[in-house]
Design a protein around this motif. Structure first.
Motif, PDB file in Angstrom:
ATOM      1  N   GLY A  79       0.829  -1.198   0.000  1.00 40.29           N
ATOM      2  CA  GLY A  79       0.000   0.000   0.000  1.00 40.29           C
ATOM      3  C   GLY A  79       0.865   1.249   0.000  1.00 40.29           C
ATOM      4  N   VAL A  80       0.208   2.428  -0.032  1.00 42.98           N
ATOM      5  CA  VAL A  80       0.951   3.689  -0.009  1.00 42.98           C
ATOM      6  C   VAL A  80       0.708   4.489   1.263  1.00 42.98           C
ATOM      7  CG1 VAL A  80       1.144   3.923  -2.510  1.00 42.98           C
ATOM      8  CG2 VAL A  80      -0.804   4.972  -1.328  1.00 42.98           C
ATOM      9  N   THR A  81      -0.185   4.011   2.126  1.00 43.51           N
ATOM     10  CA  THR A  81      -0.427   4.700   3.392  1.00 43.51           C
ATOM     11  C   THR A  81       0.165   3.875   4.523  1.00 43.51           C
ATOM     12  OG1 THR A  81      -2.600   3.676   3.639  1.00 43.51           O
ATOM     13  CG2 THR A  81      -2.529   5.846   2.596  1.00 43.51           C
ATOM     14  N   TYR A  82       1.029   4.525   5.281  1.00 45.85           N
ATOM     15  CA  TYR A  82       1.660   3.893   6.438  1.00 45.85           C
ATOM     16  C   TYR A  82       1.366   4.745   7.663  1.00 45.85           C
ATOM     17  CZ  TYR A  82       4.185   0.884   3.222  1.00 45.85           C
ATOM     18  OH  TYR A  82       4.492  -0.048   2.267  1.00 45.85           O
ATOM     19  N   ALA A  83       1.420   4.125   8.827  1.00 49.27           N
ATOM     20  CA  ALA A  83       1.226   4.867  10.085  1.00 49.27           C
ATOM     21  C   ALA A  83       0.037   5.819   9.971  1.00 49.27           C
ATOM     22  CB  ALA A  83       2.500   5.619  10.463  1.00 49.27           C
ATOM     23  N   GLY A  84      -1.115   5.254   9.671  1.00 49.13           N
ATOM     24  CA  GLY A  84      -2.305   6.066   9.451  1.00 49.13           C
ATOM     25  C   GLY A  84      -2.290   6.629   8.049  1.00 49.13           C
ATOM     26  N   PHE A  85      -2.183   7.954   7.937  1.00 49.60           N
ATOM     27  CA  PHE A  85      -2.160   8.611   6.626  1.00 49.60           C
ATOM     28  C   PHE A  85      -0.803   9.245   6.335  1.00 49.60           C
ATOM     29  CE2 PHE A  85      -6.890   8.521   6.646  1.00 49.60           C
ATOM     30  CZ  PHE A  85      -7.050   7.963   5.386  1.00 49.60           C
ATOM     31  N   ASN A  86       0.268   8.532   6.623  1.00 45.58           N
ATOM     32  CA  ASN A  86       1.620   8.938   6.252  1.00 45.58           C
ATOM     33  C   ASN A  86       1.840   8.369   4.851  1.00 45.58           C
ATOM     34  OD1 ASN A  86       4.408   9.426   6.114  1.00 45.58           O
ATOM     35  ND2 ASN A  86       4.672   9.065   8.303  1.00 45.58           N
ATOM     36  N   VAL A 104       1.665  -3.167  -3.751  1.00 50.81           N
ATOM     37  CA  VAL A 104       0.761  -4.320  -3.754  1.00 50.81           C
ATOM     38  C   VAL A 104      -0.332  -4.056  -2.724  1.00 50.81           C
ATOM     39  CG1 VAL A 104       0.569  -6.803  -3.412  1.00 50.81           C
ATOM     40  CG2 VAL A 104       2.640  -5.845  -4.447  1.00 50.81           C
ATOM     41  N   ILE A 105      -1.577  -4.295  -3.133  1.00 56.41           N
ATOM     42  CA  ILE A 105      -2.727  -3.985  -2.286  1.00 56.41           C
ATOM     43  C   ILE A 105      -3.671  -5.176  -2.283  1.00 56.41           C
ATOM     44  CG2 ILE A 105      -4.624  -2.363  -1.911  1.00 56.41           C
ATOM     45  CD1 ILE A 105      -2.958  -0.497  -3.910  1.00 56.41           C
ATOM     46  N   ARG A 106      -4.066  -5.616  -1.082  1.00 53.57           N
ATOM     47  CA  ARG A 106      -4.991  -6.762  -0.977  1.00 53.57           C
ATOM     48  C   ARG A 106      -6.429  -6.386  -1.291  1.00 53.57           C
ATOM     49  NH1 ARG A 106      -3.642 -11.503   2.334  1.00 53.57           N
ATOM     50  NH2 ARG A 106      -5.768 -12.060   2.038  1.00 53.57           N
ATOM     51  N   LYS A 107      -6.872  -5.265  -0.756  1.00 51.11           N
ATOM     52  CA  LYS A 107      -8.263  -4.873  -0.902  1.00 51.11           C
ATOM     53  C   LYS A 107      -8.325  -3.591  -1.728  1.00 51.11           C
ATOM     54  CE  LYS A 107     -11.218  -3.311   2.470  1.00 51.11           C
ATOM     55  NZ  LYS A 107     -11.745  -3.288   3.813  1.00 51.11           N
ATOM     56  N   LYS A 108      -9.210  -3.563  -2.700  1.00 55.84           N
ATOM     57  CA  LYS A 108      -9.319  -2.381  -3.550  1.00 55.84           C
ATOM     58  C   LYS A 108      -9.626  -1.158  -2.682  1.00 55.84           C
ATOM     59  CE  LYS A 108     -11.397  -0.638  -7.747  1.00 55.84           C
ATOM     60  NZ  LYS A 108     -12.270  -0.920  -8.874  1.00 55.84           N
ATOM     61  N   ILE A 129      -3.903  14.143  -0.789  1.00 52.84           N
ATOM     62  CA  ILE A 129      -4.716  13.608  -1.884  1.00 52.84           C
ATOM     63  C   ILE A 129      -3.888  13.537  -3.165  1.00 52.84           C
ATOM     64  CG2 ILE A 129      -6.682  14.118  -3.403  1.00 52.84           C
ATOM     65  CD1 ILE A 129      -8.172  15.097  -0.855  1.00 52.84           C
ATOM     66  N   LYS A 130      -3.081  14.549  -3.397  1.00 50.25           N
ATOM     67  CA  LYS A 130      -2.208  14.563  -4.581  1.00 50.25           C
ATOM     68  C   LYS A 130      -1.263  13.353  -4.561  1.00 50.25           C
ATOM     69  CE  LYS A 130       1.353  17.378  -6.719  1.00 50.25           C
ATOM     70  NZ  LYS A 130       2.238  18.515  -6.514  1.00 50.25           N
ATOM     71  N   LEU A 131      -0.700  13.023  -3.405  1.00 49.60           N
ATOM     72  CA  LEU A 131       0.178  11.857  -3.285  1.00 49.60           C
ATOM     73  C   LEU A 131      -0.589  10.558  -3.556  1.00 49.60           C
ATOM     74  CD1 LEU A 131       2.401  12.708  -0.193  1.00 49.60           C
ATOM     75  CD2 LEU A 131       3.056  12.734  -2.609  1.00 49.60           C
ATOM     76  N   LEU A 132      -1.793  10.453  -3.006  1.00 48.53           N
ATOM     77  CA  LEU A 132      -2.616   9.256  -3.256  1.00 48.53           C
ATOM     78  C   LEU A 132      -2.855   9.068  -4.747  1.00 48.53           C
ATOM     79  CD1 LEU A 132      -5.572   9.156  -0.677  1.00 48.53           C
ATOM     80  CD2 LEU A 132      -3.749   7.478  -0.972  1.00 48.53           C
ATOM     81  N   ARG A 133      -3.206  10.136  -5.425  1.00 48.37           N
ATOM     82  CA  ARG A 133      -3.545  10.060  -6.839  1.00 48.37           C
ATOM     83  C   ARG A 133      -2.328   9.837  -7.733  1.00 48.37           C
ATOM     84  NH1 ARG A 133      -7.828  15.076  -7.195  1.00 48.37           N
ATOM     85  NH2 ARG A 133      -9.514  14.059  -6.068  1.00 48.37           N
ATOM     86  N   SER A 134      -1.145  10.216  -7.256  1.00 51.40           N
ATOM     87  CA  SER A 134       0.048  10.118  -8.102  1.00 51.40           C
ATOM     88  C   SER A 134       0.731   8.756  -8.036  1.00 51.40           C
ATOM     89  CB  SER A 134       1.049  11.210  -7.716  1.00 51.40           C
ATOM     90  OG  SER A 134       1.645  10.918  -6.465  1.00 51.40           O
TER      91      SER A 134
END
Length: 193
Positions: A79-86, A104-108, A129-134
């Motif tokens: 995933g791309v989120t660690y320690a909550g929303f880091n 790699v992500i298990r759940k969509k 949000i920009k980081l999530l989308r990129s």
């Protein structure tokens, strides 16, 4: 550049430790497991990152660039989120390490729900949000069970790296072991991947 994915490809997989009762600003362990394919663990690196902070990318870059493991070929993230929303800046990690990144992500992920939570709880939600989308296009590998994103490799090569590094579960072995080690450090016992 990876021309052919060998069975013993050197990869590093990162995951953080599960946590409960921790507050924003406290620290969580981030573990990187270095493996030859899915069989041999050749090393482990650790860093501490901040709950809901902005230091996960720095920690990954530092762990890779300052390690003695100079023959790494791919970075894998659970995933791309660690320690909550880091949130990891995947493109920056690729740029500053010179290594392709496979997420790699298990759940969509429900990006709308994540973005809504970011808007509700963070003043800097636009940057997060920009980081999530990129992080790259979400690609389904196993329908309803496994997804991936990739920066610096073709989708086919990324798929092959995931295949050769997977052994005991749907998740590649470096990520599975990183999760187990990190959760054991944080909770005293490993949790399920």
């Amino acid at each position: 550049m990876i021309r052919k994915v060998k069975r013993e490809i050197r990869v590093i997989g990162f995951d953080d430790g599960t946590f409960t009762g921790k507050n924003r600003g406290e620290k969580v362990i981030l573990v990187g497991v270095i493996m030859k394919g899915a069989l041999d663990v050749v090393g482990i690196v650790t860093r501490w990152i901040t709950i809901d902070g902005f230091d996960s990318s720095d920690a990954i870059i530092d762990a890779v660039n300052s390690s003695r493991f100079k023959d790494l070929r791919v970075i894998m993230l659970k995933g791309v989120t660690y320690a909550g929303f880091n949130i990891v800046d995947v493109k920056r990690v690729y740029r500053e390490t010179g290594l392709p990144v496979i997420v790699v992500i298990r759940k969509k992920p429900d990006l709308n729900a994540m973005e809504s939570a970011l808007r509700k709880h963070f003043n800097d939600y636009e940057e997060r949000i920009k980081l999530l989308r990129s992080a790259g296009k979400l690609i389904e590998l196993i329908p309803g069970k496994l997804y991936y994103q990739v920066v610096g490799l073709s989708e086919d090569t990324a798929r092959e790296v995931i295949r050769v590094t997977t052994r005991n579960s749907l998740i590649p072995e470096p990520l599975r072991l990183a999760h187990m080690i990190a959760s054991a450090v944080m909770r005293g016992e490993s949790t399920k991947d």
